[in-house]
Design an enzyme around this catalytic site. Structure first.
Site, PDB file in Angstrom:
ATOM      1  N   HIS A   1       8.819  -9.216   4.159  1.00 25.63           N
ATOM      2  CA  HIS A   1       7.774  -8.230   4.491  1.00 25.63           C
ATOM      3  C   HIS A   1       6.528  -9.006   4.914  1.00 25.63           C
ATOM      4  O   HIS A   1       6.286 -10.109   4.414  1.00 25.63           O
ATOM      5  CB  HIS A   1       7.387  -7.380   3.266  1.00 25.63           C
ATOM      6  CG  HIS A   1       8.422  -6.381   2.839  1.00 25.63           C
ATOM      7  ND1 HIS A   1       8.739  -6.165   1.521  1.00 25.63           N
ATOM      8  CD2 HIS A   1       9.188  -5.524   3.550  1.00 25.63           C
ATOM      9  CE1 HIS A   1       9.667  -5.219   1.443  1.00 25.63           C
ATOM     10  NE2 HIS A   1       9.959  -4.823   2.655  1.00 25.63           N
TER      11      HIS A   1
ATOM     12  N   CYS B   1       2.921  -6.136  -3.867  1.00 28.88           N
ATOM     13  CA  CYS B   1       4.122  -5.282  -3.745  1.00 28.88           C
ATOM     14  C   CYS B   1       4.039  -4.105  -4.697  1.00 28.88           C
ATOM     15  O   CYS B   1       4.588  -3.040  -4.430  1.00 28.88           O
ATOM     16  CB  CYS B   1       5.383  -6.055  -4.118  1.00 28.88           C
ATOM     17  SG  CYS B   1       5.725  -7.459  -3.093  1.00 28.88           S
TER      18      CYS B   1
ATOM     19  N   GLU C   1       9.407   0.019   6.262  1.00 29.29           N
ATOM     20  CA  GLU C   1       9.222  -0.499   4.903  1.00 29.29           C
ATOM     21  C   GLU C   1       7.832  -0.174   4.359  1.00 29.29           C
ATOM     22  O   GLU C   1       7.370  -0.776   3.389  1.00 29.29           O
ATOM     23  CB  GLU C   1       9.476  -2.012   4.891  1.00 29.29           C
ATOM     24  CG  GLU C   1      10.897  -2.384   5.337  1.00 29.29           C
ATOM     25  CD  GLU C   1      11.945  -2.310   4.213  1.00 29.29           C
ATOM     26  OE1 GLU C   1      11.636  -2.710   3.085  1.00 29.29           O
ATOM     27  OE2 GLU C   1      13.068  -1.847   4.489  1.00 29.29           O
TER      28      GLU C   1
HETATM   29  O1  SUG Z   1      12.744  -4.761  -1.251  1.00 29.61           O
HETATM   30  N1  SUG Z   1      13.330  -6.461  -4.278  1.00 29.61           N
HETATM   31  C1  SUG Z   1      12.416  -5.787  -3.382  1.00 29.61           C
HETATM   32  C2  SUG Z   1      11.062  -6.444  -3.417  1.00 29.61           C
HETATM   33  C3  SUG Z   1      10.031  -5.653  -2.653  1.00 29.61           C
HETATM   34  C4  SUG Z   1       8.747  -6.391  -2.519  1.00 29.61           C
HETATM   35  N2  SUG Z   1       7.784  -5.591  -1.856  1.00 29.61           N
HETATM   36  C5  SUG Z   1       6.869  -6.041  -0.972  1.00 29.61           C
HETATM   37  N3  SUG Z   1       6.922  -7.243  -0.454  1.00 29.61           N
HETATM   38  N4  SUG Z   1       5.944  -5.233  -0.609  1.00 29.61           N
HETATM   39  C6  SUG Z   1      12.957  -5.755  -1.949  1.00 29.61           C
HETATM   40  O2  SUG Z   1      13.575  -6.757  -1.537  1.00 29.61           O
HETATM   41  C7  SUG Z   1      15.422  -6.742  -5.487  1.00 29.61           C
HETATM   42  C8  SUG Z   1      16.345  -5.894  -6.352  1.00 29.61           C
HETATM   43  C9  SUG Z   1      17.476  -6.690  -6.948  1.00 29.61           C
HETATM   44  O3  SUG Z   1      17.931  -7.653  -6.336  1.00 29.61           O
HETATM   45  O4  SUG Z   1      17.923  -6.325  -8.064  1.00 29.61           O
HETATM   46  C10 SUG Z   1      14.513  -5.925  -4.598  1.00 29.61           C
HETATM   47  O5  SUG Z   1      14.846  -4.827  -4.213  1.00 29.61           O
END
Ligand code: SUG
Length: 446
Positions: free
Chosen positions: A249, A370, A174
């Protein structure tokens, strides 16, 4: 020669929406099927970039990806003209259309893991795009991410952009969301801290409710291909109980910068041993190490997940003082707000807190940290980076107008079935590559 940490934020794409695609990410699940505002989302992200650039931080922009991904829809068997393929997917498999339409590449902390040249044997900056293989909507990002990084960081005498690791559960990766680097000064040799959720082959604790997305095997492979040494790496396992509480994460429960680690007391398995190893390895490079550990009694894991206190950016000013960039949800949670006031009032390593409205991204589980990919760059490396991606007044004004012209202010789940969205997105992205000076980046331009 000054070496700086630059932050490259993902510009939110025109299809930003709430599809509930990320099991284990509480915000994504809770906001499933609510109505998004892509224009506000992009403006909120752009304003964070502008403010940080105004404060003197090196701030870059990474472009969104083409969505809906026609490549994915075609791979999944939806043929015919673009509009026909979209209509078929909408009818037969709306969940696949949603996955193909996600603007999730905005969270560039998941774009790649980056090792600065000070840490690598060939003295180049190494990037490994993350395979993001635990979620379909994110597993389709890495090829375009690689193309973007290879365009922005094109000079082979300074940059190495690897392929993503094979996308298989044993190598779930990730990116920088599970990676932090510590060093006394950015340009000095550092210790890279890799945090994983589970191991495929070694016995160990695992979460029971939600998936662990990052494996030990993936973290170790990245360290190996970047040429990092044993003395320059620490591997730690995330506490599986906090993954089950919504910490999908590591950057939802810990953030580091230079000599400081800011984290919750329940972040890692065997937390004291993790601190000791970091301290010892940093001491071998004559670097100090400070931990700001937040106890459960002050801020619970649930408060950390809902406020995103640790999804903050800890940034060093030129004078060495540090600021913490937090989302406004931290001000709205009384436990977190009081904690932050005390943190700044104490004579500790954080001197100021900056608060941003990032509501649209937060509703999908994406806070300030993020939205950014950190890239430590020497002056020469900065000069070798594509010049058009650096935030300044002129770029801000152009991007602000571009968002205003091209983005909808309302996107509900059923709007993803509208074939006009693809045409609008392509028109916007085509113009964007000119604004950023990136040439023909997208498949539809080639
Ligand atoms: O991978 N949300 C992302 C958020 C990523 C956050 N990044 C970090 N923590 N670095 C994920 O879960 C949600 C999309 C949706 O539900 O429409 C989403 O992909």
């Amino acid at each position: 020669m000054t070496t700086l940490e630059a932050n490259f934020d993902g510009l939110v794409g025109p299809t930003h929406n709430y599809a509930g695609l990320s099991f284990g990410n509480v915000a994504s699940q809770n906001n499933e099927k609510s109505v998004a505002n892509p224009r506000a989302a992009a403006q909120q992200g752009l304003r964070k970039m502008k403010r940080l650039a105004d404060l003197g931080f090196a701030q870059g922009v990474l472009p969104p990806q083409e969505r809906p991904s026609m490549r994915l829809l075609r791979e999944l068997g939806f043929g015919g003209k673009d509009a026909e393929a979209i209509a078929r997917a909408a009818k037969d498999a709306p969940e696949l259309l949603a996955a193909a339409s996600s603007a999730s590449a905005m969270w560039t902390a998941n774009a790649a893991t980056v090792s600065p040249s000070a840490d690598t044997p060939n003295r180049r900056v190494h990037f490994t795009p993350a395979n993001l293989c635990s979620k379909l909507h994110r597993a389709i990002e890495h090829e375009s991410t690689r193309r973007t990084l290879s365009t922005v960081f094109a000079d082979p005498s300074h940059f190495v952009v690897h392929e993503a690791l094979p996308g298989t559960p044993a190598l779930g990766d990730e990116g920088a969301a599970n990676h932090t680097r510590f060093s006394a000064q950015y340009g000095e040799r550092g210790v890279e801290f890799f945090v994983y959720g589970r191991s495929e082959y070694r016995r160990g604790p695992e979460p029971k409710r939600f998936p662990a997305r990052q494996t030990f095997e993936a973290s170790r492979a990245i360290a190996q291909r970047h040429g990092l040494t044993d003395a320059g790496t620490v591997f730690a396992q995330q506490n599986p109980d906090v993954i089950d509480a919504g910490v999908f994460h590591n950057d939802v429960i810990a953030v580091g910068n230079r000599s400081t680690l800011f984290c919750h007391e329940r972040a890692f398995v065997d937390q004291k041993a993790v601190y000791d190893e970091l301290r010892t390895k940093l001491a071998a490079h004559d670097a100090p190490f400070h931990v700001i550990e937040v106890p459960e009694a002050r801020v619970s894991v649930a408060d950390a997940v809902s406020s995103y206190l640790f999804n903050s950016q800890l940034l060093s000013r030129a004078d060495g003082t540090q600021i913490l960039v937090v989302p406004q949800e931290c001000r709205e949670n009384p436990h977190v707000a009081i904690y932050l006031d005390e943190l700044v009032a104490s004579s500790g390593p954080v001197d100021e807190v900056l608060v941003f409205d990032l509501r649209e991204s937060m509703k999908n589980g994406g806070g300030p940290a993020c939205l950014r990919l950190r890239v430590v760059l020497s002056e020469e490396e900065r000069a070798a980076t594509a010049p058009g991606v650096w935030m300044n007044d002129a770029l801000f004004t152009r991007l602000d107008g571009w968002i205003e012209r091209h983005y909808r202010d309302r996107l509900a789940p059923q709007d993803l079935t509208d074939p006009a969205l693809l045409v609008e997105s392509r028109t916007a992205l085509d113009e964007l590559t000119q604004i950023l000076g990136l040439g023909s980046l997208y498949d539809f331009q080639r």
